[in-house]
Enzyme design. Structure first.
Site, PDB file in Angstrom:
ATOM      1  N   GLU A  26     -91.022  -6.722  44.317  1.00  0.00           N
ATOM      2  CA  GLU A  26     -91.939  -5.960  43.565  1.00  0.00           C
ATOM      3  C   GLU A  26     -92.407  -7.094  42.363  1.00  0.00           C
ATOM      4  OE1 GLU A  26     -92.408  -1.904  40.831  1.00  0.00           O
ATOM      5  OE2 GLU A  26     -90.231  -2.606  41.686  1.00  0.00           O
ATOM      6  N   ASN A  71     -92.384   0.869  41.445  1.00  0.00           N
ATOM      7  CA  ASN A  71     -93.169   1.569  40.354  1.00  0.00           C
ATOM      8  C   ASN A  71     -94.434   1.068  40.441  1.00  0.00           C
ATOM      9  OD1 ASN A  71     -90.776   3.414  40.221  1.00  0.00           O
ATOM     10  ND2 ASN A  71     -90.554   2.837  38.197  1.00  0.00           N
ATOM     11  N   ASN A 171     -94.850   5.557  46.413  1.00  0.00           N
ATOM     12  CA  ASN A 171     -93.616   5.096  45.881  1.00  0.00           C
ATOM     13  C   ASN A 171     -92.919   6.283  44.867  1.00  0.00           C
ATOM     14  OD1 ASN A 171     -91.188   3.125  45.192  1.00  0.00           O
ATOM     15  ND2 ASN A 171     -92.072   3.626  43.252  1.00  0.00           N
ATOM     16  N   GLU A 172     -91.918   6.874  45.420  1.00  0.00           N
ATOM     17  CA  GLU A 172     -91.215   7.699  44.265  1.00  0.00           C
ATOM     18  C   GLU A 172     -92.161   8.783  43.812  1.00  0.00           C
ATOM     19  OE1 GLU A 172     -88.750   5.435  41.476  1.00  0.00           O
ATOM     20  OE2 GLU A 172     -87.370   4.855  42.984  1.00  0.00           O
ATOM     21  N   TYR A 243     -79.539   3.767  43.466  1.00  0.00           N
ATOM     22  CA  TYR A 243     -78.845   2.671  42.700  1.00  0.00           C
ATOM     23  C   TYR A 243     -77.193   2.800  42.197  1.00  0.00           C
ATOM     24  CZ  TYR A 243     -83.551   0.419  42.817  1.00  0.00           C
ATOM     25  OH  TYR A 243     -84.498  -0.009  43.331  1.00  0.00           O
ATOM     26  N   GLU A 291     -85.136   1.370  49.030  1.00  0.00           N
ATOM     27  CA  GLU A 291     -84.511   0.790  47.612  1.00  0.00           C
ATOM     28  C   GLU A 291     -82.980   1.125  47.566  1.00  0.00           C
ATOM     29  OE1 GLU A 291     -86.560   1.204  44.038  1.00  0.00           O
ATOM     30  OE2 GLU A 291     -88.586   1.356  44.892  1.00  0.00           O
ATOM     31  N   GLN A 352     -83.452  -6.086  44.442  1.00  0.00           N
ATOM     32  CA  GLN A 352     -84.840  -6.671  45.123  1.00  0.00           C
ATOM     33  C   GLN A 352     -84.108  -7.932  45.581  1.00  0.00           C
ATOM     34  OE1 GLN A 352     -88.434  -6.617  42.773  1.00  0.00           O
ATOM     35  NE2 GLN A 352     -88.079  -4.592  42.125  1.00  0.00           N
TER      36      GLN A 352
END
Length: 504
Positions: A26, A71, A171-172, A243, A291, A352
């Site tokens: 990202e 994001n 994304n999200e 996460y 992710e 990442q």
């Protein structure tokens, strides 16, 4: 303490999609700038990409890299990253409160993919923008000459289409923190209309729709059901993110988190089946877990930038978790979960790849090195391809807030029929006791141990750093052997191991 495992040639889960060993990059912190791109670095190539980083990425044999966010993508204008570099605008990135130079855009990223032998998984902005820019982006990347976007791509230095097949529709979008956050109904309708437009351009594209950002979201798992009710016939995957953190220092609880991950996958798989049944559909939609990683070490240091107290810095040090040995065990458990869920998880991206919560770290103008978590990811990517075995495991366990009777042994098995190998990835969660492990190999014939790697350390907080990049590394194991169809191996306390067996 003893653990017994049965591996039978005919008791399988699914063929493992190599894409579960993919990664994410990202425009965030130093992931791109002084991560993969540093024109003044001694190892930089003609495109300004760091050669030392490229070498470490190639070692990992990563099938796909998701880009440019995250994001970041939810307010990103992809057109800012094309054309002469000196004419590209500097933009303020609202997601991470930094400035973006746009010196790296789609052309530079695609060339880097070729350099490191990977393929692109491109994300589309469905936050601040929508269908029209989505189709334009896809046409710019994949369109023929003789069209506006194809000819513009040629003018900018690339005549041939890149033929990118894998695209993320935002994304999200369930997250209130996201630029352009939407309800499930709003997002589901937009994603479906966007997917229809992209398939009108190329029906063979593979599309990923946004699922829940994590399993603690208030909208989970109803978000998945609603979004899939809108998009089921138009998409191929639904994305999940998670996460992992050990904020209270409780290693046993931390190392049971993959049981929460397993339930998350199982719940979304059930939502997929429900929508498929409701629609009387013959199509299958799978999970893209695009992710995942350990993320908590750098939270305090990140606060000043993320709260805007540092202004709008370009490529600051953000989310630079320095991983410890304990995280090796966690990453090993996560990867094992993806192998065991290979029937439904077809893509997974470690988040990442460089500097930002990453297995690879760099120093501007200096070296690049492997973090502790590089190694379980490396061995899984290199040797975790084939068919996932449905192992029968008997082992004592412990109770955790995430599950009852979490076995001390976490293990996954992979049969590569073409290479005539069996590979087992095993973690001993116990802090004090070794696991005397017996694996019955049934239906495989004669076998012998040909590779055995071990990672263990007396200090759970040991780490690899610029000053000491090899403090935590794998070593050759000893004592694993096969006799009369029984593989025996000892797993020391708090250890990760890979045992590879060659079949006659």
């Amino acid at each position: 303490m003893k653990a017994t495992v049965t591996a039978h040639r005919d008791f399988t889960i699914a063929a493992i999609d190599e894409r579960i060993y993919s990664a994410f990059l990202e425009h965030l912190g130093r992931a791109v700038y002084t991560g993969i791109h540093e024109p003044d670095h001694p190892t930089a190539d003609a495109n300004g990409m760091r050669g030392d980083v490229a070498e470490l990425v190639r070692e990992l044999d990563i099938p796909f890299v998701r880009y440019p966010g995250g994001n970041f993508v939810s307010a990103y204008n992809w057109e800012d990253g094309i054309g002469p570099v000196e004419q590209r605008p500097v933009r303020l990135d609202l997601a991470w409160h930094t400035s973006e130079s746009n010196r790296v855009g789609i052309h530079e990223f695609m060339a880097w993919c070729d350099t490191v032998n990977t393929r692109p998984m491109l994300a589309i902005n469905l936050g601040s923008r929508g269908l029209d820019q989505a189709r334009n982006f896809v046409e710019y990347v994949n369109g023929p000459l003789g069209s506006y976007w194809g000819d513009l791509r040629k003018k900018n230095g690339r005549a041939e289409p890149w033929n990118c097949r894998l695209w993320c529709l935002g994304n999200e979008m369930d997250g209130p923190w996201q630029i352009g956050h939407k309800t499930a109904e709003e997002y589901g309708r937009l994603a479906n209309e966007t997917a229809k437009a992209l398939r009108a351009f190329d029906k063979g594209l593979e599309l990923v729709v946004c699922g829940s950002s994590n399993s603690d979201m208030k909208t989970y798992p109803e978000w998945e059901r609603i979004v899939l009710e809108h998009t089921y016939e138009a998409v191929d995957h639904i994305s999940l993110h998670m996460y992992f953190a050990n904020r209270d220092g409780d290693t046993q609880t931390y190392l049971s988190l993959n049981h929460k991950l397993d339930r998350y996958i199982a719940t979304v798989a059930a939502a997929i089946r429900l929508v498929k049944a409701n629609k009387r559909s013959k199509r299958d939609v799978h999970i893209s877990f695009d992710e995942w990683n350990v993320w908590y070490h750098s939270n305090a240091e990140d606060r000043a930038v993320l709260e805007g107290n540092a202004g709008w810095p370009h490529a600051p040090r953000l989310l630079e978790d320095i991983y410890i040995f304990e995280d090796v065990l966690q990453v090993g458990c996560i990867l094992n979960t993806f192998i065991r869920r290979s029937d439904v998880v077809k893509i997974a991206c470690i988040a990442q790849l460089v500097n930002v919560i990453a297995p690879i770290m760099t120093e501007p103008g200096g070296p690049a090195w492997r973090q502790t978590i590089y190694y379980p990811y490396y061995f899984a990517s290199r040797h975790g391809r084939g068919t996932a075995l449905n192992l029968s495991v008997s082992c004592p366990g412990y109770d955790s807030i995430h599950d009852d009777n979490v076995p001390w042994l976490d293990i996954a098995g992979v049969h590569d029929e073409a290479a005539r190998t069996l590979t087992f990835f095993a973690i001993n969660r116990h802090a004090a006791e070794s696991l005397q492990t017996e694996i019955a190999l049934q239906g495989f014939g004669a076998a012998r141990v040909t590779e055995h790697k071990v990672m263990t350390h007396e200090n759970l907080r040991a780490r690899n750093t610029l000053a000491d990049p090899d403090a935590v590394v794998p070593r050759d194991g000893a004592g694993a052997r096969v006799a009369d169809g029984l593989l025996t191996v000892t797993l020391p306390p708090h250890s990760w191991q890979m045992i590879r067996v060659t079949l006659a």
